[in-house]
Design a protein around this motif. Sequence first.
Motif, PDB file in Angstrom:
ATOM      1  N   UNK A 184       0.803  -1.198  -0.254  1.00  0.00           N
ATOM      2  CA  UNK A 184      -0.185  -0.048  -0.257  1.00  0.00           C
ATOM      3  C   UNK A 184       0.890   1.301   0.045  1.00  0.00           C
ATOM      4  N   UNK A 185       0.177   2.355  -0.202  1.00  0.00           N
ATOM      5  CA  UNK A 185       0.892   3.588  -0.281  1.00  0.00           C
ATOM      6  C   UNK A 185       0.836   3.964   1.275  1.00  0.00           C
ATOM      7  N   UNK A 186       1.820   4.716   1.832  1.00  0.00           N
ATOM      8  CA  UNK A 186       1.960   5.132   3.252  1.00  0.00           C
ATOM      9  C   UNK A 186       0.667   5.806   3.745  1.00  0.00           C
ATOM     10  N   UNK A 187      -0.005   6.623   2.755  1.00  0.00           N
ATOM     11  CA  UNK A 187      -1.319   7.151   3.244  1.00  0.00           C
ATOM     12  C   UNK A 187      -2.384   6.202   3.372  1.00  0.00           C
ATOM     13  N   UNK A 188      -2.472   5.101   2.580  1.00  0.00           N
ATOM     14  CA  UNK A 188      -3.294   4.188   2.422  1.00  0.00           C
ATOM     15  C   UNK A 188      -3.463   3.245   3.978  1.00  0.00           C
ATOM     16  N   UNK A 189      -1.881   2.980   4.022  1.00  0.00           N
ATOM     17  CA  UNK A 189      -1.555   2.019   5.261  1.00  0.00           C
ATOM     18  C   UNK A 189      -2.025   2.928   6.691  1.00  0.00           C
ATOM     19  N   UNK A 190      -1.530   4.255   6.680  1.00  0.00           N
ATOM     20  CA  UNK A 190      -1.917   5.008   7.727  1.00  0.00           C
ATOM     21  C   UNK A 190      -3.469   4.975   8.041  1.00  0.00           C
ATOM     22  N   UNK A 191      -4.098   5.335   7.135  1.00  0.00           N
ATOM     23  CA  UNK A 191      -5.595   5.736   7.119  1.00  0.00           C
ATOM     24  C   UNK A 191      -6.241   4.255   7.628  1.00  0.00           C
ATOM     25  N   UNK A 192      -5.954   3.369   6.911  1.00  0.00           N
ATOM     26  CA  UNK A 192      -6.414   1.887   7.517  1.00  0.00           C
ATOM     27  C   UNK A 192      -6.064   1.251   8.871  1.00  0.00           C
ATOM     28  N   UNK A 193      -4.834   1.615   9.062  1.00  0.00           N
ATOM     29  CA  UNK A 193      -4.139   1.335  10.444  1.00  0.00           C
ATOM     30  C   UNK A 193      -5.168   1.946  11.396  1.00  0.00           C
ATOM     31  N   UNK A 194      -5.432   3.446  11.435  1.00  0.00           N
ATOM     32  CA  UNK A 194      -6.088   4.147  12.249  1.00  0.00           C
ATOM     33  C   UNK A 194      -7.745   3.552  12.163  1.00  0.00           C
ATOM     34  N   UNK A 195      -8.216   3.400  11.175  1.00  0.00           N
ATOM     35  CA  UNK A 195      -9.756   2.938  11.087  1.00  0.00           C
ATOM     36  C   UNK A 195     -10.027   1.436  11.411  1.00  0.00           C
ATOM     37  N   UNK A 196      -8.990   0.573  11.255  1.00  0.00           N
ATOM     38  CA  UNK A 196      -9.192  -0.905  11.476  1.00  0.00           C
ATOM     39  C   UNK A 196      -8.836  -1.161  12.981  1.00  0.00           C
ATOM     40  N   UNK A 197      -8.063  -0.353  13.581  1.00  0.00           N
ATOM     41  CA  UNK A 197      -7.766  -0.633  14.974  1.00  0.00           C
ATOM     42  C   UNK A 197      -8.689   0.266  15.957  1.00  0.00           C
ATOM     43  N   UNK A 198      -9.493   1.053  15.554  1.00  0.00           N
ATOM     44  CA  UNK A 198     -10.496   1.620  16.436  1.00  0.00           C
ATOM     45  C   UNK A 198      -9.888   2.786  16.688  1.00  0.00           C
ATOM     46  N   UNK A 199      -9.041   3.704  16.357  1.00  0.00           N
ATOM     47  CA  UNK A 199      -8.626   4.872  16.768  1.00  0.00           C
ATOM     48  C   UNK A 199      -9.610   5.997  16.491  1.00  0.00           C
TER      49      UNK A 199
END
Length: 274
Positions: free
Chosen positions: A79-94
């Motif tokens: 993924x791009x850094x943007x996609x990974x950061x967004x998904x990491x934030x959303x997926x892990x309930x932040x």
Amino acid sequence: MKKRIKVVLLSALLALTGVWTVPAGAEAIPDERLLPRLTDETDLLTDEEEESLLTQLDEISERQSCDVVVAAVDGLDGKSAMEYADDFYDYNGYGMGTERDGIILLVSMEERDWWISTCGFGITAFTDEGLDYISEKFLPDLSDGKYADAFSVFAELCDDFITQAKTGEPYHEGNMPKEPFDPFLILVDLAVGLGLGYVIAFIKKGKLKSVRGKADAEDYSVPGSFVLTMNSDRFIRKFVTSRKIEVNNNSSSGGSTTHTSSSGTTHGGSGGKF
């Protein structure tokens, strides 16, 4: 961690009773995916540094009611850094509150990429210009491998920016944090300037060996060489020049560029290499 789990459980209960609608995707996040506000998959930090930084992130987040998160990962999985950061934030309930307010700094060691993703009130508090300012402050330490220092600087600036956004106008172009005033540096600069000026003046004075000062203007004139025969003033013509001065009444209050993540959540952000 326990408090974040309780928040999700309470949200689910309120949603079932119809009192409150849970944000999209929040009700589907299982407990094991509720990560702490610091994730260090690459062991960049010592145990002591992790404990200190997590305490700092938790204190700021709880006091400001806005998640401040740091994540260091091995790679971006294509993924791009943007996609990974967004998904990491959303997926892990932040994110705190109904708008999932928060900000995350994600660092990928394999690609040497970093990305800051904002959400909810974080989009308001961290404008594009503000994110540029923050990154300029922590990137030198990040590039030098001083990861604990870089992450701590990021957290401190996030605290300052959130406070500014809540109590006044968010930091943006033309309205950035004032740099600390160091009177010692001013004195040093003044002393260096005076010393350099004295040396230059002393050197130039030494070169003027054939010149002597005169007290009277007559010493510079030849007797009888100037005779004034007539003295008169004559008005010839008058010129008046005018021009229109344009006044710009438009002002920019700054702002954040946003995009939509794969989960449908709106995010702001900025990133690059380190």
